[in-house]
Design a protein around this motif. Structure first.
Motif, PDB file in Angstrom:
ATOM      1  N   GLY A  28       0.760  -1.195  -0.257  1.00 37.15           N
ATOM      2  CA  GLY A  28      -0.088   0.038   0.095  1.00 37.15           C
ATOM      3  C   GLY A  28       1.059   1.338   0.023  1.00 37.15           C
ATOM      4  N   LEU A  29      -0.059   2.510  -0.060  1.00 35.90           N
ATOM      5  CA  LEU A  29       0.882   3.801   0.090  1.00 35.90           C
ATOM      6  C   LEU A  29       1.964   3.821   1.194  1.00 35.90           C
ATOM      7  N   ASN A  30       1.427   3.594   2.259  1.00 36.17           N
ATOM      8  CA  ASN A  30       2.499   3.724   3.559  1.00 36.17           C
ATOM      9  C   ASN A  30       3.330   2.893   3.550  1.00 36.17           C
ATOM     10  N   GLU A  31       2.934   1.607   3.150  1.00 36.48           N
ATOM     11  CA  GLU A  31       4.022   0.535   2.993  1.00 36.48           C
ATOM     12  C   GLU A  31       5.118   0.698   1.994  1.00 36.48           C
ATOM     13  N   ALA A  32       4.632   1.067   0.788  1.00 32.40           N
ATOM     14  CA  ALA A  32       5.606   1.536   0.009  1.00 32.40           C
ATOM     15  C   ALA A  32       6.786   2.609   0.189  1.00 32.40           C
ATOM     16  N   ALA A  33       5.957   3.803   0.818  1.00 28.69           N
ATOM     17  CA  ALA A  33       6.777   4.957   1.069  1.00 28.69           C
ATOM     18  C   ALA A  33       7.824   4.534   2.488  1.00 28.69           C
ATOM     19  N   HIS A  34       7.367   3.617   3.359  1.00 30.85           N
ATOM     20  CA  HIS A  34       8.423   2.969   4.397  1.00 30.85           C
ATOM     21  C   HIS A  34       9.562   2.106   3.690  1.00 30.85           C
ATOM     22  N   PHE A  35       9.015   1.584   2.699  1.00 25.28           N
ATOM     23  CA  PHE A  35      10.097   0.763   1.840  1.00 25.28           C
ATOM     24  C   PHE A  35      11.027   1.510   1.377  1.00 25.28           C
ATOM     25  N   LEU A  36      10.698   2.689   0.547  1.00 26.48           N
ATOM     26  CA  LEU A  36      11.591   3.505  -0.249  1.00 26.48           C
ATOM     27  C   LEU A  36      11.947   4.663   0.817  1.00 26.48           C
ATOM     28  N   LYS A  37      11.868   4.614   2.073  1.00 30.39           N
ATOM     29  CA  LYS A  37      12.290   5.736   2.998  1.00 30.39           C
ATOM     30  C   LYS A  37      11.974   7.055   2.650  1.00 30.39           C
ATOM     31  N   MET A  38      10.403   7.298   2.153  1.00 30.34           N
ATOM     32  CA  MET A  38      10.189   8.719   1.798  1.00 30.34           C
ATOM     33  C   MET A  38       8.872   8.984   2.451  1.00 30.34           C
ATOM     34  N   ASN A  39       8.562  10.125   2.344  1.00 25.52           N
ATOM     35  CA  ASN A  39       7.175  10.420   2.798  1.00 25.52           C
ATOM     36  C   ASN A  39       6.152  10.144   1.861  1.00 25.52           C
ATOM     37  N   ALA A  40       5.057   9.648   2.571  1.00 30.76           N
ATOM     38  CA  ALA A  40       3.641   8.900   1.802  1.00 30.76           C
ATOM     39  C   ALA A  40       3.324   9.807   0.688  1.00 30.76           C
ATOM     40  N   GLU A  41       3.052  11.237   1.265  1.00 30.46           N
ATOM     41  CA  GLU A  41       2.546  12.263   0.234  1.00 30.46           C
ATOM     42  C   GLU A  41       3.441  12.369  -0.902  1.00 30.46           C
ATOM     43  N   GLU A  42       4.795  12.644  -0.673  1.00 36.13           N
ATOM     44  CA  GLU A  42       5.904  12.748  -1.813  1.00 36.13           C
ATOM     45  C   GLU A  42       5.796  11.589  -2.732  1.00 36.13           C
ATOM     46  N   LEU A  43       5.419  10.036  -2.193  1.00 32.62           N
ATOM     47  CA  LEU A  43       5.568   9.004  -2.921  1.00 32.62           C
ATOM     48  C   LEU A  43       4.182   9.172  -3.968  1.00 32.62           C
ATOM     49  N   ARG A  44       3.180   9.472  -3.270  1.00 30.30           N
ATOM     50  CA  ARG A  44       1.710   9.702  -3.827  1.00 30.30           C
ATOM     51  C   ARG A  44       1.898  10.461  -5.092  1.00 30.30           C
ATOM     52  N   LYS A  45       2.325  11.837  -4.761  1.00 31.70           N
ATOM     53  CA  LYS A  45       2.673  12.782  -6.169  1.00 31.70           C
ATOM     54  C   LYS A  45       3.505  12.312  -7.216  1.00 31.70           C
ATOM     55  N   LYS A  46       4.530  11.608  -6.619  1.00 24.08           N
ATOM     56  CA  LYS A  46       5.581  10.969  -7.732  1.00 24.08           C
ATOM     57  C   LYS A  46       4.819   9.838  -8.439  1.00 24.08           C
ATOM     58  N   ALA A  47       4.082   9.158  -7.878  1.00 27.61           N
ATOM     59  CA  ALA A  47       3.514   8.014  -8.492  1.00 27.61           C
ATOM     60  C   ALA A  47       2.487   8.580  -9.653  1.00 27.61           C
ATOM     61  N   LYS A  48       1.624   9.606  -8.954  1.00 31.15           N
ATOM     62  CA  LYS A  48       0.501  10.283  -9.759  1.00 31.15           C
ATOM     63  C   LYS A  48       1.036  10.655 -11.478  1.00 31.15           C
ATOM     64  N   VAL A  49       2.277  11.244 -11.238  1.00 34.64           N
ATOM     65  CA  VAL A  49       2.883  11.758 -12.314  1.00 34.64           C
ATOM     66  C   VAL A  49       3.457  10.913 -13.191  1.00 34.64           C
ATOM     67  N   GLY A  50       3.742   9.478 -12.603  1.00 35.33           N
ATOM     68  CA  GLY A  50       4.398   8.466 -13.468  1.00 35.33           C
ATOM     69  C   GLY A  50       5.801   8.271 -13.059  1.00 35.33           C
ATOM     70  N   LEU A  51       6.516   9.034 -12.166  1.00 35.33           N
ATOM     71  CA  LEU A  51       8.057   9.007 -11.696  1.00 35.33           C
ATOM     72  C   LEU A  51       8.528   7.433 -11.100  1.00 35.33           C
ATOM     73  N   ILE A  52       7.430   7.262 -10.174  1.00 31.60           N
ATOM     74  CA  ILE A  52       7.553   5.902  -9.630  1.00 31.60           C
ATOM     75  C   ILE A  52       6.256   4.870  -9.882  1.00 31.60           C
ATOM     76  N   PRO A  53       6.617   3.627 -10.468  1.00 28.89           N
ATOM     77  CA  PRO A  53       5.722   2.655 -10.838  1.00 28.89           C
ATOM     78  C   PRO A  53       4.503   2.442  -9.593  1.00 28.89           C
ATOM     79  N   GLY A  54       3.267   2.536 -10.026  1.00 26.00           N
ATOM     80  CA  GLY A  54       2.422   2.411  -9.194  1.00 26.00           C
ATOM     81  C   GLY A  54       1.041   2.372  -9.814  1.00 26.00           C
ATOM     82  N   ALA A  55       0.129   2.065  -9.295  1.00 25.90           N
ATOM     83  CA  ALA A  55      -1.462   1.923 -10.030  1.00 25.90           C
ATOM     84  C   ALA A  55      -2.480   2.472  -8.685  1.00 25.90           C
ATOM     85  N   LYS A  56      -3.572   3.099  -9.113  1.00 30.37           N
ATOM     86  CA  LYS A  56      -4.469   3.327  -8.208  1.00 30.37           C
ATOM     87  C   LYS A  56      -5.697   2.427  -8.547  1.00 30.37           C
TER      88      LYS A  56
END
Length: 107
Positions: free
Chosen positions: A5-33
């Protein structure tokens, strides 16, 4: 295949969950909603991290001249002391002194 999930992936990448969401939304980090939640595949996140490795910097063990693009370069990269950098900059910026120009006015 393990999904995160978002929080687990953020913890895995050692980054903020909101930052991960923004990067996934624009396609910089692979993820799907999927529905209302973000889903990340762990293998894709590992591949993303590996793509971010700076291989050239990690490979600087031997002679660094072989990594330079210029044939005339003596040394590529590396640390230069602040005093050495200042003296190099001063020598490059120093005004060239030469023979003073003569009077250009005519009478």
């Amino acid at each position: 295949m393990n999904t995160l999930g978002l929080n687990e992936a953020a913890h895995f990448l050692k980054m903020n969950a909101e930052e991960l969401r923004k990067k996934a939304k624009v396609g910089l980090i692979p993820g799907a909603k999927a529905g209302k939640r973000w889903v990340f595949i762990e293998d894709d996140l590992v591949a993303y991290l590996r793509s971010r490795y700076a291989f050239n910097r990690q490979a600087l063990v031997g002679d660094r001249r072989e990594l330079c693009q210029s044939k005339d370069a003596e040394m590529c990269g590396g640390f230069v002391s602040p005093h050495r950098a200042a003296s190099l900059l001063d020598s490059l910026l120093k005004q060239k002194t030469g023979k003073p120009r003569g009077n250009t006015t005519t009478s």
